[in-house]
Design a protein around this motif. Sequence first.
Motif, PDB file in Angstrom:
ATOM      1  N   THR A 196       0.825  -1.211   0.000  1.00  0.00           N
ATOM      2  CA  THR A 196       0.000   0.000   0.000  1.00  0.00           C
ATOM      3  C   THR A 196       0.859   1.262   0.000  1.00  0.00           C
ATOM      4  OG1 THR A 196      -1.731  -1.180   1.212  1.00  0.00           O
ATOM      5  CG2 THR A 196      -1.835   1.230   1.200  1.00  0.00           C
ATOM      6  N   THR A 197       1.924   1.270   0.780  1.00  0.00           N
ATOM      7  CA  THR A 197       2.759   2.463   0.946  1.00  0.00           C
ATOM      8  C   THR A 197       3.529   2.802  -0.319  1.00  0.00           C
ATOM      9  OG1 THR A 197       3.004   1.990   3.309  1.00  0.00           O
ATOM     10  CG2 THR A 197       4.598   3.518   2.325  1.00  0.00           C
ATOM     11  N   TYR A 198       4.023   1.775  -1.029  1.00  0.00           N
ATOM     12  CA  TYR A 198       4.947   2.012  -2.131  1.00  0.00           C
ATOM     13  C   TYR A 198       4.340   1.791  -3.515  1.00  0.00           C
ATOM     14  CZ  TYR A 198       8.480   2.169   1.489  1.00  0.00           C
ATOM     15  OH  TYR A 198       9.214   2.516   2.609  1.00  0.00           O
ATOM     16  N   GLN A 199       3.009   1.680  -3.609  1.00  0.00           N
ATOM     17  CA  GLN A 199       2.414   1.366  -4.906  1.00  0.00           C
ATOM     18  C   GLN A 199       2.584   2.480  -5.925  1.00  0.00           C
ATOM     19  OE1 GLN A 199      -1.954   1.249  -4.990  1.00  0.00           O
ATOM     20  NE2 GLN A 199      -1.956   1.930  -2.870  1.00  0.00           N
ATOM     21  N   ASP A 200       2.875   3.714  -5.482  1.00  0.00           N
ATOM     22  CA  ASP A 200       3.063   4.824  -6.417  1.00  0.00           C
ATOM     23  C   ASP A 200       4.497   5.348  -6.410  1.00  0.00           C
ATOM     24  OD1 ASP A 200       0.347   4.811  -7.159  1.00  0.00           O
ATOM     25  OD2 ASP A 200      -0.169   5.974  -5.377  1.00  0.00           O
ATOM     26  N   LYS A 201       5.435   4.655  -5.746  1.00  0.00           N
ATOM     27  CA  LYS A 201       6.810   5.128  -5.621  1.00  0.00           C
ATOM     28  C   LYS A 201       7.695   4.553  -6.727  1.00  0.00           C
ATOM     29  CE  LYS A 201       5.644   7.025  -1.671  1.00  0.00           C
ATOM     30  NZ  LYS A 201       5.485   8.485  -1.513  1.00  0.00           N
ATOM     31  N   LYS A 202       8.883   5.143  -6.860  1.00  0.00           N
ATOM     32  CA  LYS A 202       9.881   4.628  -7.792  1.00  0.00           C
ATOM     33  C   LYS A 202      10.667   3.541  -7.058  1.00  0.00           C
ATOM     34  CE  LYS A 202      13.542   6.155 -10.943  1.00  0.00           C
ATOM     35  NZ  LYS A 202      14.321   7.323 -11.422  1.00  0.00           N
ATOM     36  N   ILE A 203      10.420   2.293  -7.399  1.00  0.00           N
ATOM     37  CA  ILE A 203      10.984   1.185  -6.631  1.00  0.00           C
ATOM     38  C   ILE A 203      11.529   0.090  -7.550  1.00  0.00           C
ATOM     39  CG2 ILE A 203       9.469   1.541  -4.638  1.00  0.00           C
ATOM     40  CD1 ILE A 203       7.761  -0.767  -5.677  1.00  0.00           C
ATOM     41  N   LEU A 204      12.382  -0.732  -6.976  1.00  0.00           N
ATOM     42  CA  LEU A 204      12.869  -1.957  -7.609  1.00  0.00           C
ATOM     43  C   LEU A 204      12.524  -3.109  -6.682  1.00  0.00           C
ATOM     44  CD1 LEU A 204      14.577  -3.695  -9.586  1.00  0.00           C
ATOM     45  CD2 LEU A 204      16.568  -3.122  -8.181  1.00  0.00           C
ATOM     46  N   VAL A 205      11.741  -4.057  -7.174  1.00  0.00           N
ATOM     47  CA  VAL A 205      11.376  -5.234  -6.399  1.00  0.00           C
ATOM     48  C   VAL A 205      12.346  -6.364  -6.741  1.00  0.00           C
ATOM     49  CG1 VAL A 205       9.634  -7.020  -6.039  1.00  0.00           C
ATOM     50  CG2 VAL A 205       8.953  -4.620  -6.171  1.00  0.00           C
ATOM     51  N   LEU A 206      13.031  -6.884  -5.721  1.00  0.00           N
ATOM     52  CA  LEU A 206      13.923  -8.033  -5.884  1.00  0.00           C
ATOM     53  C   LEU A 206      13.176  -9.284  -5.430  1.00  0.00           C
ATOM     54  CD1 LEU A 206      17.273  -6.612  -4.415  1.00  0.00           C
ATOM     55  CD2 LEU A 206      16.607  -6.790  -6.813  1.00  0.00           C
ATOM     56  N   GLU A 207      13.026 -10.241  -6.326  1.00  0.00           N
ATOM     57  CA  GLU A 207      12.370 -11.500  -5.995  1.00  0.00           C
ATOM     58  C   GLU A 207      13.433 -12.594  -6.027  1.00  0.00           C
ATOM     59  OE1 GLU A 207       8.396 -12.881  -7.823  1.00  0.00           O
ATOM     60  OE2 GLU A 207       9.936 -14.175  -8.696  1.00  0.00           O
ATOM     61  N   LEU A 208      13.764 -13.116  -4.882  1.00  0.00           N
ATOM     62  CA  LEU A 208      14.898 -14.027  -4.758  1.00  0.00           C
ATOM     63  C   LEU A 208      14.417 -15.442  -4.452  1.00  0.00           C
ATOM     64  CD1 LEU A 208      17.239 -11.739  -2.596  1.00  0.00           C
ATOM     65  CD2 LEU A 208      16.967 -11.809  -5.085  1.00  0.00           C
ATOM     66  N   GLY A 209      14.521 -16.330  -5.433  1.00  0.00           N
ATOM     67  CA  GLY A 209      14.254 -17.743  -5.213  1.00  0.00           C
ATOM     68  C   GLY A 209      12.810 -18.083  -4.908  1.00  0.00           C
ATOM     69  N   ILE A 210      11.847 -17.347  -5.482  1.00  0.00           N
ATOM     70  CA  ILE A 210      10.430 -17.638  -5.268  1.00  0.00           C
ATOM     71  C   ILE A 210       9.896 -18.344  -6.511  1.00  0.00           C
ATOM     72  CG2 ILE A 210       8.151 -16.678  -4.784  1.00  0.00           C
ATOM     73  CD1 ILE A 210       9.513 -14.315  -3.470  1.00  0.00           C
ATOM     74  N   GLY A 211       9.467 -19.573  -6.362  1.00  0.00           N
ATOM     75  CA  GLY A 211       8.987 -20.354  -7.492  1.00  0.00           C
ATOM     76  C   GLY A 211       7.662 -19.840  -8.015  1.00  0.00           C
ATOM     77  N   PRO A 212       7.306 -20.174  -9.259  1.00  0.00           N
ATOM     78  CA  PRO A 212       6.061 -19.681  -9.863  1.00  0.00           C
ATOM     79  C   PRO A 212       4.809 -20.181  -9.156  1.00  0.00           C
ATOM     80  CG  PRO A 212       7.100 -21.350 -11.250  1.00  0.00           C
ATOM     81  CD  PRO A 212       8.085 -21.021 -10.177  1.00  0.00           C
ATOM     82  N   GLN A 213       4.908 -21.262  -8.362  1.00  0.00           N
ATOM     83  CA  GLN A 213       3.736 -21.778  -7.660  1.00  0.00           C
ATOM     84  C   GLN A 213       3.397 -20.970  -6.417  1.00  0.00           C
ATOM     85  OE1 GLN A 213       6.349 -23.815  -8.527  1.00  0.00           O
ATOM     86  NE2 GLN A 213       5.394 -24.684 -10.357  1.00  0.00           N
ATOM     87  N   ASN A 214       4.335 -20.182  -5.917  1.00  0.00           N
ATOM     88  CA  ASN A 214       4.109 -19.425  -4.678  1.00  0.00           C
ATOM     89  C   ASN A 214       3.396 -18.114  -4.996  1.00  0.00           C
ATOM     90  OD1 ASN A 214       4.172 -18.167  -2.202  1.00  0.00           O
ATOM     91  ND2 ASN A 214       6.298 -18.641  -1.788  1.00  0.00           N
ATOM     92  N   GLN A 215       2.105 -18.199  -5.307  1.00  0.00           N
ATOM     93  CA  GLN A 215       1.336 -17.022  -5.702  1.00  0.00           C
ATOM     94  C   GLN A 215       0.987 -16.120  -4.515  1.00  0.00           C
ATOM     95  OE1 GLN A 215       0.626 -16.026  -8.931  1.00  0.00           O
ATOM     96  NE2 GLN A 215       2.146 -17.616  -9.294  1.00  0.00           N
TER      97      GLN A 215
END
Length: 272
Positions: A35-54
């Motif tokens: 909620t806080t960062y939905q309009d900010k300039k950000i980079l999301v790092l996704e580390l080792g999360i498989g496609p099944q982990n929705q």
Amino acid sequence: MPTCLECGARLSLNIPGSVFNMDQTQVNSFEKFLTTYQDKKILVLELGIGPQNQMIKAPSMQLITGNKSSRYLTINKGQLNIPSMIADRAIGFSSTILDAFNALITGKDVVETQGPARPAPQLSPEDRQKQEEIFKNFYPSYTVNKGYRPGELVMYTTIDGNHPSHLHAVKYGKALMYSYGDPVDVHCFTQDGHYRLVKLGLNKDNNEVHGFYVEPNTFIAMEDAKGVTGFTQISVTLPSSSSNEILVPKKDQLKKMFPQQRALIDRLSIDD
């Protein structure tokens, strides 16, 4: 089996069951972050999360989808999953986290990567107007509002007897919800050859449901059930960066797959 460092007792896996204890603090923190960062300039790092982990993957991708200033970097060896709606702002490393970070730090691309894709070309004002007219064949009268979750939009479309929603493919998967007016008939043609009629409305005695989810790649058409008021309004959820691309089935091919619905397909198809 691991043991407790304080009493030495054998530990149990924290999985659903009598001993399962969800860390609600972490859940609340994650929702607050979205909620806080939905309009900010950000980079999301996704580390080792498989496609099944929705549970983690889907909200993160929705955050990127709805924020044009954001970027997405995923690291997962052999299991990259980058949706098309964020492909121009995402890059994936099919490697270990250590190898990916070494490549990022040194600038030496020695690991397998995917993306970013080229952004889709922009339409001219004239082409946008043509696209809008074509779009009305599938969502006749509509408005679009920002949804409750990051990266989500809600489309409200009104259907009457003279303006049905003609057959088209659900590209991203959509939740259809009845709003008000007459019940609406939703005709669903799945890729594996099944036809299903779903009635959206409030009368359970007439087998009507208030809402349901349509799987991606399903061809659907919607028409008013011709009740008292003469029109129906339903809501449709979709990603905020979804394209306006409409996929239309070949009428003859669809009739071969569904011969018992030939008249229905003729009535609710756009001419080839």
